[in-house]
Design an enzyme around this catalytic site. Sequence first.
Site, PDB file in Angstrom:
ATOM      1  N   GLU A  72      16.953   2.266  -1.499  1.00 26.47           N
ATOM      2  CA  GLU A  72      16.654   1.103  -2.123  1.00 26.47           C
ATOM      3  C   GLU A  72      15.050   0.914  -2.033  1.00 26.47           C
ATOM      4  O   GLU A  72      14.499   0.635  -3.150  1.00 26.47           O
ATOM      5  CB  GLU A  72      17.163  -0.150  -1.176  1.00 26.47           C
ATOM      6  CG  GLU A  72      18.671  -0.168  -1.269  1.00 26.47           C
ATOM      7  CD  GLU A  72      19.326   0.815  -0.209  1.00 26.47           C
ATOM      8  OE1 GLU A  72      20.522   1.313  -0.602  1.00 26.47           O
ATOM      9  OE2 GLU A  72      18.740   1.217   0.588  1.00 26.47           O
ATOM     10  N   HIS A  99      -1.612  -4.680   5.510  1.00 25.07           N
ATOM     11  CA  HIS A  99      -2.391  -3.386   5.452  1.00 25.07           C
ATOM     12  C   HIS A  99      -1.882  -2.862   3.954  1.00 25.07           C
ATOM     13  O   HIS A  99      -3.072  -2.371   3.391  1.00 25.07           O
ATOM     14  CB  HIS A  99      -2.094  -2.354   6.185  1.00 25.07           C
ATOM     15  CG  HIS A  99      -2.556  -2.594   7.644  1.00 25.07           C
ATOM     16  ND1 HIS A  99      -2.659  -1.618   8.619  1.00 25.07           N
ATOM     17  CD2 HIS A  99      -3.032  -4.016   8.441  1.00 25.07           C
ATOM     18  CE1 HIS A  99      -3.069  -2.137   9.698  1.00 25.07           C
ATOM     19  NE2 HIS A  99      -3.473  -3.457   9.674  1.00 25.07           N
TER      20      HIS A  99
END
Length: 159
Positions: A72, A99
């Site tokens: 996915e 991040h």
Amino acid sequence: MRVYLGSDHAGFELKQQIIAHLEQSGHQPIDCGAFSYDADDDYPAFCIAAATRTVADPDSLGIVLGGSGNGEQIAANKVPGARCALAWSVETAQLAREHNNAQLIGIGGRMHTVAEALAIVDAFVTTPWSKAPRHQRRIDILAEYERTHQAPPVPGAVG
């Protein structure tokens, strides 16, 4: 916050739980399929639909679900501009946002209890992007590669 969700049969039940949880938390979940359980369905269409809508809606996030979350995530990342991280813990979900400014996460429906998955979702939707220059620089490098298909130079490589 709008949250686009896509899943195949292996993530279908968990997706329903996540949608209800997001609604109860004041978010706007948008279901991109599967719309009914079909043990023979294939994840790419649902995940690409969720990623396409997420990328087109800059103030949104997305979640793609399947058995492991791996395929996915790969499918979502085929959409130009998508940054989908596989989240298997609260910390990885937070780091995906902080991040990597990930707009989407992949979650394995067969890998987590409902409580674990909801904690991952909560961490993802509540963690802000850090906007740290070093993180933005890395995102820019990837975006440039996606645009040009020219790999960045490898630091320290000879010739």
